[in-house]
Design a protein around this motif. Structure first.
Motif, PDB file in Angstrom:
ATOM      1  N   GLU A  83       5.027  -0.935  -9.703  1.00  0.00           N
ATOM      2  CA  GLU A  83       4.855  -0.067  -8.541  1.00  0.00           C
ATOM      3  C   GLU A  83       6.113   0.776  -8.385  1.00  0.00           C
ATOM      4  O   GLU A  83       7.198   0.372  -8.809  1.00  0.00           O
ATOM      5  N   PRO A  84       5.997   1.944  -7.774  1.00  0.00           N
ATOM      6  CA  PRO A  84       7.185   2.784  -7.599  1.00  0.00           C
ATOM      7  C   PRO A  84       8.197   2.160  -6.641  1.00  0.00           C
ATOM      8  O   PRO A  84       7.838   1.409  -5.732  1.00  0.00           O
ATOM      9  N   VAL A  85       9.444   2.475  -6.879  1.00  0.00           N
ATOM     10  CA  VAL A  85      10.545   2.040  -6.013  1.00  0.00           C
ATOM     11  C   VAL A  85      11.135   3.302  -5.389  1.00  0.00           C
ATOM     12  O   VAL A  85      11.714   4.138  -6.090  1.00  0.00           O
ATOM     13  N   ILE A  86      10.993   3.438  -4.085  1.00  0.00           N
ATOM     14  CA  ILE A  86      11.381   4.681  -3.415  1.00  0.00           C
ATOM     15  C   ILE A  86      12.471   4.396  -2.383  1.00  0.00           C
ATOM     16  O   ILE A  86      12.277   3.575  -1.474  1.00  0.00           O
ATOM     17  N   MET A  91       3.228   1.127 -14.196  1.00  0.00           N
ATOM     18  CA  MET A  91       2.630   1.359 -12.878  1.00  0.00           C
ATOM     19  C   MET A  91       1.159   1.754 -13.006  1.00  0.00           C
ATOM     20  O   MET A  91       0.813   2.650 -13.773  1.00  0.00           O
ATOM     21  N   ASN A  92       0.315   1.105 -12.232  1.00  0.00           N
ATOM     22  CA  ASN A  92      -1.092   1.490 -12.190  1.00  0.00           C
ATOM     23  C   ASN A  92      -1.481   2.108 -10.854  1.00  0.00           C
ATOM     24  O   ASN A  92      -2.638   2.487 -10.656  1.00  0.00           O
ATOM     25  N   LYS A  93      -0.523   2.197  -9.954  1.00  0.00           N
ATOM     26  CA  LYS A  93      -0.801   2.842  -8.673  1.00  0.00           C
ATOM     27  C   LYS A  93       0.488   3.415  -8.076  1.00  0.00           C
ATOM     28  O   LYS A  93       1.592   2.996  -8.414  1.00  0.00           O
ATOM     29  N   PHE A  94       0.282   4.383  -7.209  1.00  0.00           N
ATOM     30  CA  PHE A  94       1.380   4.984  -6.450  1.00  0.00           C
ATOM     31  C   PHE A  94       0.860   5.116  -5.019  1.00  0.00           C
ATOM     32  O   PHE A  94       0.256   6.113  -4.655  1.00  0.00           O
ATOM     33  N   PRO A  95       1.073   4.104  -4.199  1.00  0.00           N
ATOM     34  CA  PRO A  95       0.458   4.066  -2.866  1.00  0.00           C
ATOM     35  C   PRO A  95       0.777   5.286  -2.019  1.00  0.00           C
ATOM     36  O   PRO A  95       1.890   5.829  -2.079  1.00  0.00           O
ATOM     37  N   SER A  96      -0.184   5.723  -1.248  1.00  0.00           N
ATOM     38  CA  SER A  96       0.031   6.863  -0.352  1.00  0.00           C
ATOM     39  C   SER A  96       1.026   6.484   0.744  1.00  0.00           C
ATOM     40  O   SER A  96       1.152   5.317   1.112  1.00  0.00           O
ATOM     41  N   GLY A  97       1.733   7.466   1.226  1.00  0.00           N
ATOM     42  CA  GLY A  97       2.675   7.262   2.313  1.00  0.00           C
ATOM     43  C   GLY A  97       4.113   7.050   1.876  1.00  0.00           C
ATOM     44  O   GLY A  97       5.031   7.191   2.694  1.00  0.00           O
ATOM     45  N   PHE A 117       0.808  12.279  -3.123  1.00  0.00           N
ATOM     46  CA  PHE A 117       1.724  13.422  -3.195  1.00  0.00           C
ATOM     47  C   PHE A 117       1.593  14.394  -2.023  1.00  0.00           C
ATOM     48  O   PHE A 117       2.021  15.549  -2.106  1.00  0.00           O
ATOM     49  N   LYS A 118       1.057  13.930  -0.924  1.00  0.00           N
ATOM     50  CA  LYS A 118       0.853  14.815   0.225  1.00  0.00           C
ATOM     51  C   LYS A 118       2.139  15.118   0.993  1.00  0.00           C
ATOM     52  O   LYS A 118       2.225  16.133   1.662  1.00  0.00           O
ATOM     53  N   GLY A 119       3.141  14.264   0.906  1.00  0.00           N
ATOM     54  CA  GLY A 119       4.333  14.428   1.728  1.00  0.00           C
ATOM     55  C   GLY A 119       5.290  15.522   1.331  1.00  0.00           C
ATOM     56  O   GLY A 119       5.726  16.310   2.175  1.00  0.00           O
ATOM     57  N   PRO A 120       5.676  15.622   0.040  1.00  0.00           N
ATOM     58  CA  PRO A 120       6.728  16.575  -0.364  1.00  0.00           C
ATOM     59  C   PRO A 120       6.279  18.029  -0.252  1.00  0.00           C
ATOM     60  O   PRO A 120       5.562  18.540  -1.110  1.00  0.00           O
ATOM     61  N   LYS A 121       6.735  18.717   0.777  1.00  0.00           N
ATOM     62  CA  LYS A 121       6.294  20.091   1.019  1.00  0.00           C
ATOM     63  C   LYS A 121       6.977  21.111   0.116  1.00  0.00           C
ATOM     64  O   LYS A 121       6.563  22.271   0.065  1.00  0.00           O
ATOM     65  N   LYS A 122       8.021  20.672  -0.601  1.00  0.00           N
ATOM     66  CA  LYS A 122       8.742  21.580  -1.502  1.00  0.00           C
ATOM     67  C   LYS A 122       8.545  21.210  -2.967  1.00  0.00           C
ATOM     68  O   LYS A 122       9.268  21.710  -3.830  1.00  0.00           O
TER      69      LYS A 122
END
Length: 342
Positions: free
Chosen positions: A132-135, A151-157, A184-189
């Motif tokens: 899973e991603p580490v953010i 990774m088989n998923k990248f959870p929303s949020g 990928f909805k968050g990053p506006k740039k």
């Protein structure tokens, strides 16, 4: 700051000076004397006091990072674990964290480590064993690389507050379309997204309208939704090669958008040339099953100002030859300097 190794320089000097051309890097032979506060496992050059080089040391864990370090290089080790406390001195200072080519799993990343880095700009975590991603919590994060993991998923949020994120590289994982829904909805740039070499059945949904580069090569994509590209008015480079695209999966005019400069649909199962915009400059259609050269795919009308700006067109490894081109092709494709049939 450090000498910057750019792609052109990397080509000129090969790998003699630049081991990683996508971030600043000082080979060990150029580091010079180390500062007194440096961890004994690493080097902190006196002339680059904000950098700590711990790469290529056969380390099995991340060493404690001293105060003042902003750039931390830990690539090419045997690291399996990130223990609690190693980043406590730099939670608000660390800008770059490079962990490529190690053996790190999610289970071995202690709480209070990466999740406390509030000022991180770049996180490079490729060639590890993440599922899973580490953010990090940093709102200034602008580049994220997690290629060649599991990774088989990248959870929303996870990227909701990452308004400065411009580049994401997730190729060579096991991501599915369901597993990245809303990711990928968050990053506006966001400018660049690479999800090549995964298990996607469709292009990522909900990507921001700022996107300029989208690479989705080597997946299981068989079509593109109607209006998908209309939601990406800044998209210039789209690659969907080595997928399962068929004519029935491409609505009429789906690629006819004026922003596109390069479109790669090679190594698919297309039987006809899809309609493109007159502004497109590079079109790659090699290794499909195309049997007809339809000039209307390139030019609806032909005139002094109505013609295709296409410069390069690849049609090799299809079922057509140069003789398949209509007589008026030279007027429509007047700027094409390279049309390849074989």
């Amino acid at each position: 700051m450090f000498p910057l190794c750019v792609p052109l320089l990397a080509i000129m000097v090969s790998l003699a000076q630049c081991q990683y051309y996508d971030y600043d890097y000082q080979p060990n032979s150029m580091l010079g004397p180390s500062g007194p506060n440096c961890n004994q496992e690493c080097d902190c050059p006196l002339n680059f006091p904000s950098a700590m080089y711990c790469d290529n040391r056969k380390l099995k864990f991340v060493p404690i990072v001293p105060t003042g370090i902003k750039y931390l290089y830990l690539q090419n080790n045997l690291i399996e674990e990130i223990k609690a406390g190693v980043f406590d001195n730099v939670t608000a200072e660390l800008r770059w964290l490079v962990l490529d080519n190690n053996h790190i799993t999610n289970a071995k990343i202690a709480k209070g480590t990466i999740d406390k880095l509030t000022s991180l700009d770049k996180l490079f975590f490729s060639y590890n064993n993440l599922t899973e991603p580490v953010i990090p919590p940093s709102k200034s994060l602008d580049e994220l690389k997690m290629m060649h993991n599991k990774m088989n998923k990248f959870p929303s949020g996870l990227l909701t507050d990452k308004e400065n994120l411009t580049s994401i590289n997730l190729q060579h994982n096991q991501l599915t379309s369901e597993g990245i829904a809303g990711a990928f909805k968050g990053p506006k740039k966001l400018l660049s997204l690479d999800v090549s070499h995964n298990k996607l059945k469709k292009l990522p949904a909900g990507v921001p309208s700022s996107l300029e580069i989208l690479y989705a090569d080597y997946n299981d994509i068989d079509g593109v939704g109607a209006g998908y590209l209309n939601k990406l008015p800044s998209l210039q480079y789209l690659r969907i090669s080595h997928n399962k695209l068929v004519d029935s999966g491409l609505p009429a005019g789906v690629f006819n958008v004026s922003s596109l400069v390069e479109l790669d649909l090679s190594f698919n199962k297309l039987q006809s040339i899809p309609e493109i915009n007159e502004q497109l400059e590079q079109l790659y259609l090699q290794a499909n099953e195309i049997t007809k050269f339809d000039l209307a795919s390139f030019c609806k009308f032909i005139g002094p100002l109505n013609y295709s700006r296409l410069k390069h067109l690849r049609l090799d490894a299809n079922n057509i030859t140069h003789s398949s081109m209509p007589a008026d092709s030279s007027n429509c494709l007047r700027q094409a300097s390279d049309i390849m049939f074989e």
